[in-house]
Design a protein around this motif. Structure first.
Motif, mmCIF file in Angstrom:
data_model
loop_
_atom_site.group_PDB
_atom_site.id
_atom_site.type_symbol
_atom_site.label_atom_id
_atom_site.label_comp_id
_atom_site.label_asym_id
_atom_site.label_seq_id
_atom_site.Cartn_x
_atom_site.Cartn_y
_atom_site.Cartn_z
ATOM 1 N N LYS A 107 -11.579 4.767 8.349
ATOM 2 C CA LYS A 107 -10.973 6.095 8.449
ATOM 3 C C LYS A 107 -11.089 6.659 9.855
ATOM 4 N N LEU A 108 -12.213 6.417 10.506
ATOM 5 C CA LEU A 108 -12.414 6.933 11.860
ATOM 6 C C LEU A 108 -11.534 6.219 12.871
ATOM 7 N N ARG A 109 -11.253 4.945 12.615
ATOM 8 C CA ARG A 109 -10.409 4.177 13.534
ATOM 9 C C ARG A 109 -8.932 4.523 13.389
ATOM 10 N N ARG A 110 -8.588 5.260 12.350
ATOM 11 C CA ARG A 110 -7.196 5.626 12.090
ATOM 12 C C ARG A 110 -6.308 4.382 12.133
ATOM 13 N N PRO A 111 -6.459 3.475 11.194
ATOM 14 C CA PRO A 111 -5.669 2.231 11.204
ATOM 15 C C PRO A 111 -4.191 2.503 10.992
ATOM 16 N N GLU A 112 -3.384 1.511 11.323
ATOM 17 C CA GLU A 112 -1.945 1.629 11.071
ATOM 18 C C GLU A 112 -1.703 1.808 9.582
ATOM 19 N N ASN A 113 -0.593 2.431 9.277
ATOM 20 C CA ASN A 113 -0.270 2.717 7.885
ATOM 21 C C ASN A 113 -0.121 1.421 7.088
ATOM 22 N N THR A 114 -0.990 1.266 6.096
ATOM 23 C CA THR A 114 -0.910 0.105 5.201
ATOM 24 C C THR A 114 -0.730 0.538 3.759
ATOM 25 N N ASN A 115 -0.503 1.834 3.565
ATOM 26 C CA ASN A 115 -0.309 2.346 2.213
ATOM 27 C C ASN A 115 1.057 1.912 1.698
ATOM 28 N N ALA A 116 1.071 1.163 0.611
ATOM 29 C CA ALA A 116 2.321 0.578 0.104
ATOM 30 C C ALA A 116 3.332 1.639 -0.286
ATOM 31 N N LEU A 117 2.873 2.735 -0.870
ATOM 32 C CA LEU A 117 3.800 3.782 -1.291
ATOM 33 C C LEU A 117 4.393 4.500 -0.080
ATOM 34 N N SER A 118 3.539 4.763 0.899
ATOM 35 C CA SER A 118 4.025 5.413 2.123
ATOM 36 C C SER A 118 5.048 4.539 2.827
ATOM 37 N N MET A 119 4.774 3.243 2.909
ATOM 38 C CA MET A 119 5.710 2.332 3.575
ATOM 39 C C MET A 119 7.020 2.235 2.804
ATOM 40 N N TRP A 120 6.948 2.295 1.475
ATOM 41 C CA TRP A 120 8.170 2.265 0.657
ATOM 42 C C TRP A 120 9.030 3.497 0.945
ATOM 43 N N VAL A 121 8.378 4.666 1.019
ATOM 44 C CA VAL A 121 9.108 5.902 1.305
ATOM 45 C C VAL A 121 9.743 5.842 2.692
ATOM 46 N N HIS A 122 8.991 5.377 3.688
ATOM 47 C CA HIS A 122 9.526 5.285 5.051
ATOM 48 C C HIS A 122 10.722 4.337 5.102
ATOM 49 N N LYS A 123 10.647 3.269 4.337
ATOM 50 C CA LYS A 123 11.764 2.324 4.291
ATOM 51 C C LYS A 123 12.994 2.974 3.687
ATOM 52 N N LYS A 124 12.798 3.777 2.641
ATOM 53 C CA LYS A 124 13.926 4.481 2.024
ATOM 54 C C LYS A 124 14.526 5.482 3.013
ATOM 55 N N GLU A 125 13.687 6.171 3.748
ATOM 56 C CA GLU A 125 14.176 7.181 4.698
ATOM 57 C C GLU A 125 14.921 6.546 5.860
ATOM 58 N N ALA A 126 14.561 5.307 6.205
ATOM 59 C CA ALA A 126 15.203 4.631 7.338
ATOM 60 C C ALA A 126 16.545 4.026 6.958
ATOM 61 N N SER A 127 16.858 4.018 5.670
ATOM 62 C CA SER A 127 18.110 3.419 5.205
ATOM 63 C C SER A 127 19.137 4.513 4.933
ATOM 64 N N CYS A 128 20.339 4.351 5.469
ATOM 65 C CA CYS A 128 21.382 5.374 5.290
ATOM 66 C C CYS A 128 22.754 4.719 5.394
ATOM 67 N N TYR A 129 23.570 4.933 4.401
ATOM 68 C CA TYR A 129 24.916 4.344 4.370
ATOM 69 C C TYR A 129 25.725 4.772 5.590
ATOM 70 N N ILE A 130 25.668 6.049 5.949
ATOM 71 C CA ILE A 130 26.463 6.555 7.065
ATOM 72 C C ILE A 130 25.887 6.091 8.402
ATOM 73 N N CYS A 131 24.567 6.165 8.540
ATOM 74 C CA CYS A 131 23.935 5.707 9.786
ATOM 75 C C CYS A 131 24.241 4.236 10.057
ATOM 76 N N ASP A 132 24.136 3.417 9.012
ATOM 77 C CA ASP A 132 24.363 1.976 9.189
ATOM 78 C C ASP A 132 25.785 1.693 9.642
ATOM 79 N N HIS A 133 26.764 2.372 9.031
ATOM 80 C CA HIS A 133 28.159 2.160 9.431
ATOM 81 C C HIS A 133 28.419 2.709 10.833
ATOM 82 N N PHE A 134 27.781 3.825 11.160
ATOM 83 C CA PHE A 134 27.980 4.391 12.485
ATOM 84 C C PHE A 134 27.414 3.480 13.567
ATOM 85 N N LYS A 135 26.260 2.866 13.321
ATOM 86 C CA LYS A 135 25.645 1.984 14.315
ATOM 87 C C LYS A 135 26.581 0.838 14.681
#
Length: 252
Positions: A107-135
């Motif tokens: 906890k003191l070292r503040r490790p990189e995010n390894t929480n599976a639920l948090s990573m799942w949410v971040h993955k969902k937020e990074a995905s976007c139909y409009i963003c992908d087509h715009f890129k």
């Protein structure tokens, strides 16, 4: 060449006189995508389209723009099936989730995010139909920009005499120049681009400064010059985007 398919809209963006042609393109492309998803063509009623929107979802920014677009039924149809998919994935994630046991040292070292639920949410937020087509489309416009820069003297003149770019798209241009221009051509490009950016940033800084001075009672009768919308233009220049008073509208 594929680049030639985008020459007309890119020239239109340059001719529009916006603070950044790529901000103008971004707004135009996003409007087209919103029209496709929610417009009169009712793509949201097509099973294959909604299968893609269900899978990709939408980022926070585009969910907000879809709501502002004005098609309540279209948004409801998209959310109806998208919610089902998200809930299905959520149940799977919840079923296999086990909280990690972290020591005080971890906890003191503040490790990189390894929480599976948090990573799942971040993955969902990074995905976007409009963003992908715009890129995909944006990459083609970058190719087209350097194609015209090399081939069209009038296009280069309009860029040189124009308002430059916002910092966001200026950075993209600098990155793209490394792979799309030769060493000598890059030196020529920067010899034009850098003074252009400096000149236009100074122009906007002066407009904003005069707006501040205009509120001094001693200047109440002075002309506003170009300062009336200087805050809006200045923010666009620094952060990219497009005018706040130009919301997306549902196509007729």
């Amino acid at each position: 060449m594929k680049e030639q398919l985008y020459t007309i809209p890119l020239n239109d963006a340059v001719n529009a006189g916006d603070e950044c042609p790529f901000c103008f393109i971004e707004r135009s492309v996003e409007q087209d995508l919103l029209d496709f998803v929610l417009g009169s063509g009712s793509s949201y009623m097509e099973a294959d389209i909604r299968e893609m929107t269900d899978k990709a979802g939408f980022c926070r920014q585009h969910f907000q723009k879809m709501f502002a677009y004005g098609n309540a039924l279209g948004n409801a149809w998209i959310l109806k099936t998208h919610y089902r998919k998200v809930i299905g994935e959520m149940k799977e994630e919840f079923a296999r989730f086990k909280p990690a046991r972290l020591s005080l040292k971890d906890k003191l070292r503040r490790p990189e995010n390894t929480n599976a639920l948090s990573m799942w949410v971040h993955k969902k937020e990074a995905s976007c139909y409009i963003c992908d087509h715009f890129k995909e489309t944006y990459a083609r416009y970058m190719d087209t920009f350097f194609y015209l820069w090399n081939q069209d003297a009038d296009f280069r003149r309009k860029i040189t005499e124009g308002r430059g770019f916002c910092l966001h798209h200026f950075g993209d241009l600098c990155e793209a120049a490394d792979t799309r221009l030769s060493n000598n051509a890059r030196e020529d490009f920067y010899s034009i681009l850098l003074p252009l950016m400096e000149r236009n940033m100074e122009r906007l800084a002066e407009d904003v400064s005069w707006m501040v001075e205009k509120f001094d009672y001693r200047n109440k009768d002075a002309d506003w010059r170009n300062s009336r919308d200087s805050i809006q233009r200045g923010m666009q220049k620094l952060k990219g985007g497009y005018p706040a008073d130009a919301p997306y509208k549902m196509s007729k």
